[in-house]
Design a protein around this motif. Structure first.
Motif, PDB file in Angstrom:
ATOM      1  N   TYR A 147       0.849  -1.182   0.000  1.00 40.49           N
ATOM      2  CA  TYR A 147       0.000   0.000   0.000  1.00 40.49           C
ATOM      3  C   TYR A 147       0.887   1.234   0.000  1.00 40.49           C
ATOM      4  O   TYR A 147       1.817   1.336   0.809  1.00 40.49           O
ATOM      5  CB  TYR A 147      -0.901   0.001   1.234  1.00 40.49           C
ATOM      6  CG  TYR A 147      -1.762   1.232   1.369  1.00 40.49           C
ATOM      7  CD1 TYR A 147      -2.759   1.514   0.445  1.00 40.49           C
ATOM      8  CD2 TYR A 147      -1.580   2.104   2.424  1.00 40.49           C
ATOM      9  CE1 TYR A 147      -3.550   2.635   0.571  1.00 40.49           C
ATOM     10  CE2 TYR A 147      -2.369   3.233   2.564  1.00 40.49           C
ATOM     11  CZ  TYR A 147      -3.356   3.490   1.634  1.00 40.49           C
ATOM     12  OH  TYR A 147      -4.138   4.605   1.753  1.00 40.49           O
ATOM     13  N   SER A 166      -5.369   0.005  -3.019  1.00 39.77           N
ATOM     14  CA  SER A 166      -5.543   1.423  -3.330  1.00 39.77           C
ATOM     15  C   SER A 166      -6.207   2.135  -2.156  1.00 39.77           C
ATOM     16  O   SER A 166      -6.183   3.357  -2.078  1.00 39.77           O
ATOM     17  CB  SER A 166      -6.387   1.588  -4.592  1.00 39.77           C
ATOM     18  OG  SER A 166      -7.648   0.971  -4.417  1.00 39.77           O
ATOM     19  N   GLU A 167      -6.808   1.350  -1.244  1.00 36.29           N
ATOM     20  CA  GLU A 167      -7.461   1.912  -0.057  1.00 36.29           C
ATOM     21  C   GLU A 167      -7.371   0.898   1.076  1.00 36.29           C
ATOM     22  O   GLU A 167      -7.547  -0.302   0.864  1.00 36.29           O
ATOM     23  CB  GLU A 167      -8.938   2.203  -0.368  1.00 36.29           C
ATOM     24  CG  GLU A 167      -9.709   2.761   0.792  1.00 36.29           C
ATOM     25  CD  GLU A 167     -11.181   2.979   0.465  1.00 36.29           C
ATOM     26  OE1 GLU A 167     -11.760   3.908   1.029  1.00 36.29           O
ATOM     27  OE2 GLU A 167     -11.738   2.216  -0.362  1.00 36.29           O
ATOM     28  N   GLY A 193      -8.407  -3.223  -3.784  1.00 35.60           N
ATOM     29  CA  GLY A 193      -7.337  -3.189  -4.774  1.00 35.60           C
ATOM     30  C   GLY A 193      -7.403  -4.399  -5.681  1.00 35.60           C
ATOM     31  O   GLY A 193      -8.471  -4.979  -5.886  1.00 35.60           O
ATOM     32  N   GLU A 253      -2.275  -5.423  -4.291  1.00 38.18           N
ATOM     33  CA  GLU A 253      -1.880  -4.019  -4.382  1.00 38.18           C
ATOM     34  C   GLU A 253      -3.085  -3.175  -3.992  1.00 38.18           C
ATOM     35  O   GLU A 253      -4.022  -3.013  -4.771  1.00 38.18           O
ATOM     36  CB  GLU A 253      -1.386  -3.685  -5.782  1.00 38.18           C
ATOM     37  CG  GLU A 253      -0.135  -4.454  -6.155  1.00 38.18           C
ATOM     38  CD  GLU A 253       0.329  -4.212  -7.582  1.00 38.18           C
ATOM     39  OE1 GLU A 253      -0.377  -3.504  -8.347  1.00 38.18           O
ATOM     40  OE2 GLU A 253       1.388  -4.749  -7.934  1.00 38.18           O
TER      41      GLU A 253
END
Length: 148
Positions: free
Chosen positions: A89, A117-118, A107, A115
């Motif tokens: 992250y 994203s939040e 993600g 991976e």
């Protein structure tokens, strides 16, 4: 005259059904990117999703796995007791984010690494998202919080 009225009613009903079908299709098309399915780490390991698929993963942050890299990149593992998935992250973690605490990340799973994203962390000492509780119970790892 009577046949003309009946034919007109049939045309209106057919047009209404066609409009309803088009509206339903447009709503589904608009929402396709907003729907993220939840998966536990065990489900991700069993059946890895496509790299372009965006989904949510949740579980406990594995103890001893939290590592801060260069810049803002954070690496850790999320587990449900049955399997662990590596997570990266890039960003600022929530204040309540810690090892052995519940989390949910949004993600994609690329080359064996989620991976994110939040990242969301539980917001008090006793709350844990229902999806995470269900996944932990399925693995036999979930323990009720004190006082509940």
């Amino acid at each position: 005259m009577r046949g003309l009225k009946k034919q007109r009613r049939i045309q209106i009903v057919v047009a209404a059904f066609a409009a309803l079908a088009i509206a339903t299709g447009l709503i589904g098309y608009a929402m396709r990117d907003g729907i993220n399915f939840f998966r536990s780490p065990s489900q991700v390991v069993e059946e890895p999703p496509r790299p372009e698929e965006v989904f949510r993963i949740g579980g406990l942050v594995e103890e001893g796995s939290l590592k801060r890299g260069q810049g803002e990149v954070i690496r850790f593992n999320v587990t449900d007791g049955g399997a662990s998935v590596a997570v990266t992250y890039a960003g600022v973690l929530p204040d309540l984010f810690a090892e052995n605490q519940g989390m949910i990340g949004t993600g994609s799973y690329v080359n064996g690494v989620f991976e994110a994203s939040e990242i969301l962390a539980k917001h008090d000492e006793s709350y844990m998202p229902k999806e995470v509780v269900d996944a932990l119970k399925e693995q036999g790892v979930y323990q009720e919080a004190n006082g509940s």
